[in-house]
Design an enzyme around this catalytic site. Structure first.
Site, PDB file in Angstrom:
ATOM      1  N   GLY A  22       0.793  -1.222   0.000  1.00  0.00           N
ATOM      2  CA  GLY A  22       0.000   0.000   0.000  1.00  0.00           C
ATOM      3  C   GLY A  22       0.821   1.266   0.000  1.00  0.00           C
ATOM      4  O   GLY A  22       2.015   1.245  -0.255  1.00  0.00           O
ATOM      5  N   TYR A  23       0.147   2.384   0.294  1.00  0.00           N
ATOM      6  CA  TYR A  23       0.702   3.728   0.154  1.00  0.00           C
ATOM      7  C   TYR A  23       1.289   3.851  -1.263  1.00  0.00           C
ATOM      8  O   TYR A  23       2.475   4.094  -1.461  1.00  0.00           O
ATOM      9  CB  TYR A  23       1.734   4.041   1.244  1.00  0.00           C
ATOM     10  CG  TYR A  23       1.747   5.527   1.538  1.00  0.00           C
ATOM     11  CD1 TYR A  23       0.714   6.097   2.267  1.00  0.00           C
ATOM     12  CD2 TYR A  23       2.745   6.351   1.042  1.00  0.00           C
ATOM     13  CE1 TYR A  23       0.680   7.459   2.490  1.00  0.00           C
ATOM     14  CE2 TYR A  23       2.713   7.718   1.252  1.00  0.00           C
ATOM     15  CZ  TYR A  23       1.684   8.271   1.977  1.00  0.00           C
ATOM     16  OH  TYR A  23       1.647   9.619   2.190  1.00  0.00           O
ATOM     17  N   GLY A  27       5.157   3.771  -9.243  1.00  0.00           N
ATOM     18  CA  GLY A  27       5.869   2.503  -9.423  1.00  0.00           C
ATOM     19  C   GLY A  27       4.922   1.316  -9.306  1.00  0.00           C
ATOM     20  O   GLY A  27       4.947   0.390 -10.125  1.00  0.00           O
ATOM     21  N   HIS A  28       4.064   1.357  -8.289  1.00  0.00           N
ATOM     22  CA  HIS A  28       3.070   0.289  -8.125  1.00  0.00           C
ATOM     23  C   HIS A  28       2.110   0.257  -9.322  1.00  0.00           C
ATOM     24  O   HIS A  28       1.765  -0.818  -9.819  1.00  0.00           O
ATOM     25  CB  HIS A  28       2.247   0.526  -6.851  1.00  0.00           C
ATOM     26  CG  HIS A  28       3.019   0.427  -5.567  1.00  0.00           C
ATOM     27  ND1 HIS A  28       3.181   1.496  -4.723  1.00  0.00           N
ATOM     28  CD2 HIS A  28       3.659  -0.613  -4.977  1.00  0.00           C
ATOM     29  CE1 HIS A  28       3.875   1.119  -3.662  1.00  0.00           C
ATOM     30  NE2 HIS A  28       4.206  -0.149  -3.790  1.00  0.00           N
ATOM     31  N   GLN A  55       7.799  -9.672   7.685  1.00  0.00           N
ATOM     32  CA  GLN A  55       9.003  -9.241   6.963  1.00  0.00           C
ATOM     33  C   GLN A  55       9.668  -8.029   7.616  1.00  0.00           C
ATOM     34  O   GLN A  55      10.646  -7.508   7.087  1.00  0.00           O
ATOM     35  CB  GLN A  55       8.699  -8.997   5.490  1.00  0.00           C
ATOM     36  CG  GLN A  55       7.825  -7.813   5.177  1.00  0.00           C
ATOM     37  CD  GLN A  55       7.428  -7.769   3.708  1.00  0.00           C
ATOM     38  OE1 GLN A  55       6.561  -8.523   3.255  1.00  0.00           O
ATOM     39  NE2 GLN A  55       8.060  -6.921   2.928  1.00  0.00           N
ATOM     40  N   GLY A 147       8.532  -5.470  -8.922  1.00  0.00           N
ATOM     41  CA  GLY A 147       9.323  -4.352  -9.417  1.00  0.00           C
ATOM     42  C   GLY A 147      10.818  -4.623  -9.326  1.00  0.00           C
ATOM     43  O   GLY A 147      11.287  -5.255  -8.379  1.00  0.00           O
ATOM     44  N   LYS A 149      12.910  -2.477  -8.650  1.00  0.00           N
ATOM     45  CA  LYS A 149      13.353  -1.700  -7.492  1.00  0.00           C
ATOM     46  C   LYS A 149      13.851  -2.617  -6.371  1.00  0.00           C
ATOM     47  O   LYS A 149      14.838  -2.350  -5.721  1.00  0.00           O
ATOM     48  CB  LYS A 149      12.182  -0.842  -7.018  1.00  0.00           C
ATOM     49  CG  LYS A 149      12.248  -0.326  -5.606  1.00  0.00           C
ATOM     50  CD  LYS A 149      13.027   0.936  -5.522  1.00  0.00           C
ATOM     51  CE  LYS A 149      13.322   1.360  -4.097  1.00  0.00           C
ATOM     52  NZ  LYS A 149      12.309   0.999  -3.123  1.00  0.00           N
ATOM     53  N   ASP A 150      13.115  -3.729  -6.160  1.00  0.00           N
ATOM     54  CA  ASP A 150      13.513  -4.726  -5.157  1.00  0.00           C
ATOM     55  C   ASP A 150      14.091  -5.921  -5.913  1.00  0.00           C
ATOM     56  O   ASP A 150      13.473  -6.987  -5.988  1.00  0.00           O
ATOM     57  CB  ASP A 150      12.317  -5.110  -4.303  1.00  0.00           C
ATOM     58  CG  ASP A 150      11.755  -3.917  -3.558  1.00  0.00           C
ATOM     59  OD1 ASP A 150      12.257  -3.602  -2.473  1.00  0.00           O
ATOM     60  OD2 ASP A 150      10.826  -3.261  -4.083  1.00  0.00           O
ATOM     61  N   SER A 186       7.362   3.998  -1.006  1.00  0.00           N
ATOM     62  CA  SER A 186       6.428   4.471   0.032  1.00  0.00           C
ATOM     63  C   SER A 186       7.209   5.144   1.144  1.00  0.00           C
ATOM     64  O   SER A 186       6.728   6.069   1.790  1.00  0.00           O
ATOM     65  CB  SER A 186       5.621   3.299   0.584  1.00  0.00           C
ATOM     66  OG  SER A 186       5.030   2.575  -0.468  1.00  0.00           O
TER      67      SER A 186
HETATM   68  P1  PAJ Z   1       6.023  -2.758  -1.686  1.00  0.00           P
HETATM   69  O1  PAJ Z   1       7.264  -2.141  -1.155  1.00  0.00           O
HETATM   70  O2  PAJ Z   1       4.707  -2.076  -1.483  1.00  0.00           O
HETATM   71  O3  PAJ Z   1       6.234  -2.967  -3.220  1.00  0.00           O
HETATM   72  C1  PAJ Z   1       5.277  -3.665  -3.970  1.00  0.00           C
HETATM   73  C2  PAJ Z   1       5.840  -3.909  -5.370  1.00  0.00           C
HETATM   74  O4  PAJ Z   1       6.095  -2.658  -6.002  1.00  0.00           O
HETATM   75  C3  PAJ Z   1       7.194  -4.660  -5.315  1.00  0.00           C
HETATM   76  O5  PAJ Z   1       7.225  -5.638  -6.340  1.00  0.00           O
HETATM   77  C4  PAJ Z   1       8.190  -3.539  -5.571  1.00  0.00           C
HETATM   78  O6  PAJ Z   1       9.384  -3.984  -6.171  1.00  0.00           O
HETATM   79  C5  PAJ Z   1       7.412  -2.650  -6.503  1.00  0.00           C
HETATM   80  N1  PAJ Z   1       7.935  -1.274  -6.512  1.00  0.00           N
HETATM   81  C6  PAJ Z   1       8.193  -0.492  -5.431  1.00  0.00           C
HETATM   82  N2  PAJ Z   1       8.726   0.691  -5.817  1.00  0.00           N
HETATM   83  C7  PAJ Z   1       8.815   0.650  -7.171  1.00  0.00           C
HETATM   84  C8  PAJ Z   1       9.294   1.556  -8.174  1.00  0.00           C
HETATM   85  N3  PAJ Z   1       9.789   2.757  -7.865  1.00  0.00           N
HETATM   86  N4  PAJ Z   1       9.218   1.173  -9.475  1.00  0.00           N
HETATM   87  C9  PAJ Z   1       8.734  -0.053  -9.805  1.00  0.00           C
HETATM   88  N5  PAJ Z   1       8.264  -0.948  -8.910  1.00  0.00           N
HETATM   89  C10 PAJ Z   1       8.304  -0.616  -7.612  1.00  0.00           C
HETATM   90  O7  PAJ Z   1       7.719  -5.204  -1.988  1.00  0.00           O
HETATM   91  C11 PAJ Z   1       6.798  -5.252  -1.208  1.00  0.00           C
HETATM   92  O8  PAJ Z   1       5.863  -4.242  -1.073  1.00  0.00           O
HETATM   93  C12 PAJ Z   1       6.558  -6.448  -0.303  1.00  0.00           C
HETATM   94  O9  PAJ Z   1       7.787  -7.032   0.043  1.00  0.00           O
HETATM   95  C13 PAJ Z   1       5.604  -7.515  -0.908  1.00  0.00           C
HETATM   96  C14 PAJ Z   1       6.171  -8.113  -2.196  1.00  0.00           C
HETATM   97  C15 PAJ Z   1       4.213  -6.888  -1.190  1.00  0.00           C
HETATM   98  C16 PAJ Z   1       5.401  -8.661   0.108  1.00  0.00           C
HETATM   99  O10 PAJ Z   1       4.880  -8.195   1.296  1.00  0.00           O
END
Ligand code: PAJ
Length: 280
Positions: A22-23, A27-28, A55, A147, A149-150, A186
């Site tokens: 969330g938030y 990117g999301h 986590q 993403g 990003k991770d 976020s």
């Molecule tokens: P969260 O940090 O909310 O990210 C959710 C998804 O969005 C992840 O796959 C992350 O790599 C992607 N994401 C975040 N910022 C991004 C950006 N700037 N550009 C592209 N994609 C981006 O990652 C998580 O949550 C958690 O670990 C989750 C996989 C949901 C498990 O709880």
């Protein structure tokens, strides 16, 4: 959610899942668009919003992790998502605390999760693989989008899916950035005043490494690591947690830096821990 997913599957509709905490930011939404592209107009796109407690280490920002469900739902409605899945802790981990009486099974990846984020945050990936495995079983997606990003997270999920034969295709979408190069996150909400400017040092360090690789073919690891360290420390409130250069497939660290190597770094800017990565 699982009942609905089974119904969709019986009707032959493809399901795409975007797991998030969330938030939401652009990117999301990029991941949501990718999911829609993969399942088509008639397919179903599910976004999960769940701040997964397993986590986060006890010392981390679980309780103050930013949340705004109303805003998230509005954004997702505007991008044509079919279902937003927002489970409660009591549903995902019944009776986990104080003793794990009602929940005691975890999914653990034992190799790729040892370095970088896994070294700095030892129980983090166990929480990620466990919740993602649960989400896969609940939502039963044909494709799931993560993403870049991770980067390490995506690699570990791919490995889990392969090792445990989850019938899901993993897609990794590129990192979406702010105009000044800061990767959207976020956690950027925590960056007040000058910290927001200082946070661009992650991206600047990547650009510096890129330029160095472009200029000279083979660079000793120690020298580039030292240069990155110096650049980070030149910002008054920035502290390098790690910088690694590794093979993007195996995540094995390289001894010498050449083009095609993946660079990843984690930096504390004030109290906020930020990560970024790119292919050099
Ligand atoms: P969260 O940090 O909310 O990210 C959710 C998804 O969005 C992840 O796959 C992350 O790599 C992607 N994401 C975040 N910022 C991004 C950006 N700037 N550009 C592209 N994609 C981006 O990652 C998580 O949550 C958690 O670990 C989750 C996989 C949901 C498990 O709880």
């Amino acid at each position: 959610m699982q009942r609905l997913a089974k119904k969709w599957r019986r009707a032959g509709e493809g399901i795409g899942l975007v797991p998030t905490m969330g938030y939401l930011h652009a990117g999301h939404l990029r991941l949501v668009r990718e999911a829609r592209k993969r399942v088509g107009k008639r397919g179903k796109v599910v976004v999960s919003i769940y701040v997964n407690p397993t986590q986060f280490a006890p010392t981390e920002d679980l309780s103050k992790y930013p949340r705004d469900l109303k805003r998230d739902l509005k954004m997702l409605r505007e991008c044509g998502v079919d279902v937003v899945f927002t489970p409660e802790d009591s549903e995902m981990y019944p009776d986990r605390r104080p003793v794990p009486a009602g929940f005691s099974t975890y999914v653990v990846e034992e190799k790729l999760s040892r370095t970088m984020e896994g070294a700095s945050r030892p129980t983090h990936f166990r929480g990620v693989t466990t919740i993602v495995a649960k989400l896969f079983n609940i939502v039963q997606p044909d494709v799931a989008v993560f993403g870049q990003k991770d980067f390490q997270q995506a690699a570990i999920i791919r490995r889990m899916v392969r090792d445990l034969d989850f019938p899901v295709r993993i897609i990794v979408a590129p990192t979406v950035r702010e105009k000044d190069g800061l990767a959207m996150s976020s956690r950027n909400k925590y960056l007040e005043g000058d910290l927001r400017r200082q946070a661009t040092v992650l991206r600047r360090a990547i650009e510096m490494a890129r330029a160095t690789v472009k200029k000279s073919k083979r660079i000793p690891l120690a020298r580039l690591k030292a240069d990155v360290g110096a650049m980070i420390e030149s910002e008054p409130d920035a502290r390098l947690d790690y910088v690694e250069f590794f093979d993007p497939e195996s995540l094995v660290a390289v001894a010498e830096i050449t083009s095609g190597v993946q660079m990843a770094l984690a930096v504390f800017v004030g109290k906020t821990r930020l990560i970024d990565n790119e292919r050099l």
